[in-house]
Design an enzyme around this catalytic site. Sequence first.
Site, PDB file in Angstrom:
ATOM      1  N   ASP A  29     -39.117 -49.931 -14.212  1.00 56.30           N
ATOM      2  CA  ASP A  29     -38.264 -50.970 -13.623  1.00 56.30           C
ATOM      3  C   ASP A  29     -36.923 -50.393 -13.156  1.00 56.30           C
ATOM      4  O   ASP A  29     -36.201 -51.037 -12.401  1.00 56.30           O
ATOM      5  CB  ASP A  29     -37.962 -52.049 -14.680  1.00 56.30           C
ATOM      6  CG  ASP A  29     -38.675 -53.363 -14.399  1.00 56.30           C
ATOM      7  OD1 ASP A  29     -39.166 -53.537 -13.268  1.00 56.30           O
ATOM      8  OD2 ASP A  29     -38.732 -54.206 -15.313  1.00 56.30           O
TER       9      ASP A  29
ATOM     10  N   LYS B 182     -48.903 -59.075 -12.607  1.00 54.49           N
ATOM     11  CA  LYS B 182     -48.699 -57.623 -12.704  1.00 54.49           C
ATOM     12  C   LYS B 182     -49.933 -56.948 -13.300  1.00 54.49           C
ATOM     13  O   LYS B 182     -50.362 -55.893 -12.834  1.00 54.49           O
ATOM     14  CB  LYS B 182     -47.457 -57.317 -13.553  1.00 54.49           C
ATOM     15  CG  LYS B 182     -46.161 -57.586 -12.808  1.00 54.49           C
ATOM     16  CD  LYS B 182     -44.934 -57.557 -13.706  1.00 54.49           C
ATOM     17  CE  LYS B 182     -43.705 -58.022 -12.907  1.00 54.49           C
ATOM     18  NZ  LYS B 182     -42.519 -58.243 -13.730  1.00 54.49           N
TER      19      LYS B 182
ATOM     20  N   GLN C 161     -40.659 -57.782 -19.872  1.00 53.49           N
ATOM     21  CA  GLN C 161     -40.392 -58.883 -18.947  1.00 53.49           C
ATOM     22  C   GLN C 161     -39.111 -59.613 -19.349  1.00 53.49           C
ATOM     23  O   GLN C 161     -38.949 -60.022 -20.497  1.00 53.49           O
ATOM     24  CB  GLN C 161     -41.593 -59.860 -18.948  1.00 53.49           C
ATOM     25  CG  GLN C 161     -41.480 -60.992 -17.962  1.00 53.49           C
ATOM     26  CD  GLN C 161     -41.520 -60.533 -16.507  1.00 53.49           C
ATOM     27  OE1 GLN C 161     -42.326 -59.687 -16.133  1.00 53.49           O
ATOM     28  NE2 GLN C 161     -40.645 -61.076 -15.689  1.00 53.49           N
TER      29      GLN C 161
END
Length: 297
Positions: free
Chosen positions: A121, A54, A98
């Site tokens: 997200d 990422k 994460q």
Amino acid sequence: MTATRIDGKAFAARLRERVGDYAATFAEAAGRKAGLAVVLVGEDAASQVYVGAKGKATLAANMASFEHRLPMDTTSEDLMALVEKLNNDDSVDGILVQLPLPDHLDEQSIIAAISPDKDVDGFHVINAGRLSVGQTGFVPCTPLGCMMLLTDRLGDLSGLEAVVIGRSNIVGKPMAQLLLDANATVTIAHSRTKDLASVVRRADIVVAAVGRPQMIGKDWLKDGATVIDVGINRLPPEPGKEKGKLVGDVAFDEASEVAGAITPVPGGVGPMTIAVLLRNTLVAAHRNAGLEAPADL
Ligand code: NDP
């Protein structure tokens, strides 16, 4: 019939290129780069790889990447304090924690601490609520990526029968919501669904997000169906090999004999997830800077 292979890898590469171009234009207009902060707690090997990927993709798309790698024994208070700092940092447009987090940290309360306007997200309950009532927010990256592949392939989805297999908060439920918003007739199937094969056989669109290797065979599919395979499963290694093959939830070869179009695994939905994360971050940056995001982002 042999199905068209939906090339998610190529689609994602084009999206990343577009995001990179728009990110450069954004940096000129805003006087700063769009920024994504990624927080990793602990040393989970797969998570380390994802976070590294990422970060690289963010830099390649002309955006700023802020990586925060915290030790396994980080307390909830320390993690919350970091999230709060990132919420208040004007150079950070998107925050991603994460998952999975170590067991002593409560994922729901950490996600709830992220500002909904930086929740790229799309996991915050406010963004789930916004999606549910049709307000502008952030949509989870994987289902939004699936939706991009579907509309690219099929155009208008009005009136089509869609079956989503799986009802998780990060894939199945938002996927069903997006299909409903696009005027498909949506069924959500799960582990308690009776006669799943006959439910799936009704579908013009099948989205499989289960996590069971090659569960969906050709007998489950209607002729010409469009099949989006979200599943990522590793088969046991063949003799002499260290790692098993990656497969989806759909038996790709036999399903290709019946489907109209199908995403492969790997190279289908997977590459879309990071591309959409970059896209969501750039959209967040435009909103935070009071600029209008380009329509084709
Ligand atoms: P979850 O485990 O959270 O959800 C799985 C869903 O599948 C559940 O709703 C479950 O039903 C349902 N299910 C399980 N077994 C069956 C069965 N035999 N028949 C019908 N339904 C069943 O998984 P996720 O949604 O997080 O992920 C799904 C898959 O997608 C995984 O393989 C994951 O690795 C992959 N994935 C891929 C991504 C990508 O970037 N391509 C991103 C995210 C996930 P119930 O609710 O009743 O238990």
